[in-house]
Design a protein around this motif. Structure first.
Motif, PDB file in Angstrom:
ATOM      1  N   GLU A 126      12.342  13.361 -15.913  1.00 36.73           N
ATOM      2  CA  GLU A 126      10.882  13.399 -15.915  1.00 36.73           C
ATOM      3  C   GLU A 126      10.304  12.126 -16.536  1.00 36.73           C
ATOM      4  OE1 GLU A 126       9.773  18.064 -16.198  1.00 36.73           O
ATOM      5  OE2 GLU A 126      10.777  17.183 -17.939  1.00 36.73           O
ATOM      6  N   TYR A 127      10.877  11.672 -17.634  1.00 33.87           N
ATOM      7  CA  TYR A 127      10.396  10.438 -18.266  1.00 33.87           C
ATOM      8  C   TYR A 127      10.551   9.257 -17.321  1.00 33.87           C
ATOM      9  CZ  TYR A 127      11.075  13.207 -22.556  1.00 33.87           C
ATOM     10  OH  TYR A 127      11.047  14.181 -23.513  1.00 33.87           O
ATOM     11  N   TRP A 128      11.750   9.101 -16.745  1.00 38.58           N
ATOM     12  CA  TRP A 128      12.002   7.972 -15.843  1.00 38.58           C
ATOM     13  C   TRP A 128      11.152   8.057 -14.584  1.00 38.58           C
ATOM     14  CZ3 TRP A 128      13.613   3.733 -17.610  1.00 38.58           C
ATOM     15  CH2 TRP A 128      14.520   3.688 -18.661  1.00 38.58           C
ATOM     16  N   GLY A 129      10.957   9.271 -14.090  1.00 37.90           N
ATOM     17  CA  GLY A 129      10.109   9.433 -12.913  1.00 37.90           C
ATOM     18  C   GLY A 129       8.687   8.975 -13.166  1.00 37.90           C
ATOM     19  N   VAL A 130       8.121   9.370 -14.274  1.00 38.81           N
ATOM     20  CA  VAL A 130       6.747   8.975 -14.591  1.00 38.81           C
ATOM     21  C   VAL A 130       6.651   7.451 -14.774  1.00 38.81           C
ATOM     22  CG1 VAL A 130       4.947   9.121 -16.377  1.00 38.81           C
ATOM     23  CG2 VAL A 130       6.060  11.201 -15.551  1.00 38.81           C
ATOM     24  N   ILE A 131       7.620   6.866 -15.448  1.00 34.84           N
ATOM     25  CA  ILE A 131       7.593   5.418 -15.665  1.00 34.84           C
ATOM     26  C   ILE A 131       7.705   4.669 -14.338  1.00 34.84           C
ATOM     27  CG2 ILE A 131       8.903   3.478 -16.631  1.00 34.84           C
ATOM     28  CD1 ILE A 131       9.597   5.406 -18.996  1.00 34.84           C
ATOM     29  N   THR A 132       8.679   5.030 -13.519  1.00 35.71           N
ATOM     30  CA  THR A 132       8.878   4.305 -12.264  1.00 35.71           C
ATOM     31  C   THR A 132       7.702   4.501 -11.313  1.00 35.71           C
ATOM     32  OG1 THR A 132      10.182   6.133 -11.339  1.00 35.71           O
ATOM     33  CG2 THR A 132      11.391   4.323 -12.393  1.00 35.71           C
ATOM     34  N   LEU A 161       0.832  -1.202   0.000  1.00 36.11           N
ATOM     35  CA  LEU A 161       0.000   0.000   0.000  1.00 36.11           C
ATOM     36  C   LEU A 161       0.870   1.257   0.000  1.00 36.11           C
ATOM     37  CD1 LEU A 161      -2.880   1.142   0.151  1.00 36.11           C
ATOM     38  CD2 LEU A 161      -2.657   1.078   2.639  1.00 36.11           C
ATOM     39  N   GLY A 162       1.960   1.203   0.754  1.00 39.37           N
ATOM     40  CA  GLY A 162       2.887   2.331   0.781  1.00 39.37           C
ATOM     41  C   GLY A 162       3.498   2.600  -0.583  1.00 39.37           C
ATOM     42  N   ALA A 163       3.856   1.536  -1.304  1.00 39.94           N
ATOM     43  CA  ALA A 163       4.435   1.701  -2.640  1.00 39.94           C
ATOM     44  C   ALA A 163       3.425   2.318  -3.605  1.00 39.94           C
ATOM     45  CB  ALA A 163       4.914   0.351  -3.172  1.00 39.94           C
ATOM     46  N   ALA A 164       2.181   1.842  -3.549  1.00 43.37           N
ATOM     47  CA  ALA A 164       1.142   2.404  -4.425  1.00 43.37           C
ATOM     48  C   ALA A 164       0.862   3.856  -4.062  1.00 43.37           C
ATOM     49  CB  ALA A 164      -0.130   1.570  -4.326  1.00 43.37           C
ATOM     50  N   GLY A 165       0.781   4.146  -2.783  1.00 37.93           N
ATOM     51  CA  GLY A 165       0.541   5.525  -2.344  1.00 37.93           C
ATOM     52  C   GLY A 165       1.697   6.446  -2.684  1.00 37.93           C
ATOM     53  N   PHE A 166       2.921   5.949  -2.509  1.00 33.65           N
ATOM     54  CA  PHE A 166       4.116   6.719  -2.867  1.00 33.65           C
ATOM     55  C   PHE A 166       4.078   7.094  -4.345  1.00 33.65           C
ATOM     56  CE2 PHE A 166       8.387   6.586  -4.692  1.00 33.65           C
ATOM     57  CZ  PHE A 166       9.078   7.498  -3.915  1.00 33.65           C
ATOM     58  N   GLY A 167       3.800   6.097  -5.185  1.00 39.96           N
ATOM     59  CA  GLY A 167       3.736   6.360  -6.627  1.00 39.96           C
ATOM     60  C   GLY A 167       2.625   7.324  -6.989  1.00 39.96           C
ATOM     61  N   ALA A 168       1.453   7.150  -6.369  1.00 38.16           N
ATOM     62  CA  ALA A 168       0.307   8.015  -6.691  1.00 38.16           C
ATOM     63  C   ALA A 168       0.553   9.461  -6.250  1.00 38.16           C
ATOM     64  CB  ALA A 168      -0.953   7.469  -6.034  1.00 38.16           C
ATOM     65  N   LEU A 169       1.074   9.638  -5.052  1.00 38.88           N
ATOM     66  CA  LEU A 169       1.311  11.001  -4.568  1.00 38.88           C
ATOM     67  C   LEU A 169       2.430  11.690  -5.342  1.00 38.88           C
ATOM     68  CD1 LEU A 169       0.937  10.488  -0.730  1.00 38.88           C
ATOM     69  CD2 LEU A 169      -0.626  11.670  -2.268  1.00 38.88           C
ATOM     70  N   THR A 170       3.490  10.950  -5.633  1.00 41.12           N
ATOM     71  CA  THR A 170       4.606  11.535  -6.371  1.00 41.12           C
ATOM     72  C   THR A 170       4.195  11.873  -7.800  1.00 41.12           C
ATOM     73  OG1 THR A 170       6.114  10.246  -5.009  1.00 41.12           O
ATOM     74  CG2 THR A 170       7.010  11.196  -7.005  1.00 41.12           C
TER      75      THR A 170
END
Length: 122
Positions: free
Chosen positions: A94-100, A61-70
């Protein structure tokens, strides 16, 4: 087996996002934004360790929330601006950030639904 492969993919995505934000922190962004990049890098590292070490629903859940908030903060920065920054989605970080971060969201949610088969057979 699927659970471990998924955990490794999510941890790699978290480390990738952490690396991108650490790189951005070294670029001397002004004000609070630079500090938040460092905080994001540290949080990504801690979550990656937790995803690999702790077989519980909370790191997923933390990983999903981290990705969603970031990713949400980045979308704000790319559209209307966020904390005085306005990005344009035209650089490698920016590209790598969005993908990860997208992998963090999808993989974290998938981890929430993967059952640990070893516990079921005991």
């Amino acid at each position: 087996m699927v659970g471990w492969v998924l955990r490794i993919v999510v941890a790699a995505a978290l480390l990738g996002s952490a690396g991108v934000h650490y790189f951005l922190w070294t670029q001397d962004y002004p004000g609070l934004t630079g500090s938040l990049f460092l905080l994001n890098a540290i949080a990504g590292l801690v979550l990656a360790i937790a995803v690999l070490a702790w077989r519980h629903w909370l790191p997923a859940l933390g990983a999903a929330g981290f990705g969603a908030l970031t990713l949400g903060a980045y979308v704000l920065a790319a559209t209307v601006g966020f904390m005085g920054n306005h990005d344009q989605f035209n650089s490698q970080p920016e590209y790598w950030g969005v993908i990860t971060e997208a992998v963090c969201i999808v993989g974290g949610l998938a981890l929430l639904f993967v059952k640990d088969r070893r516990r079921a057979t005991v």
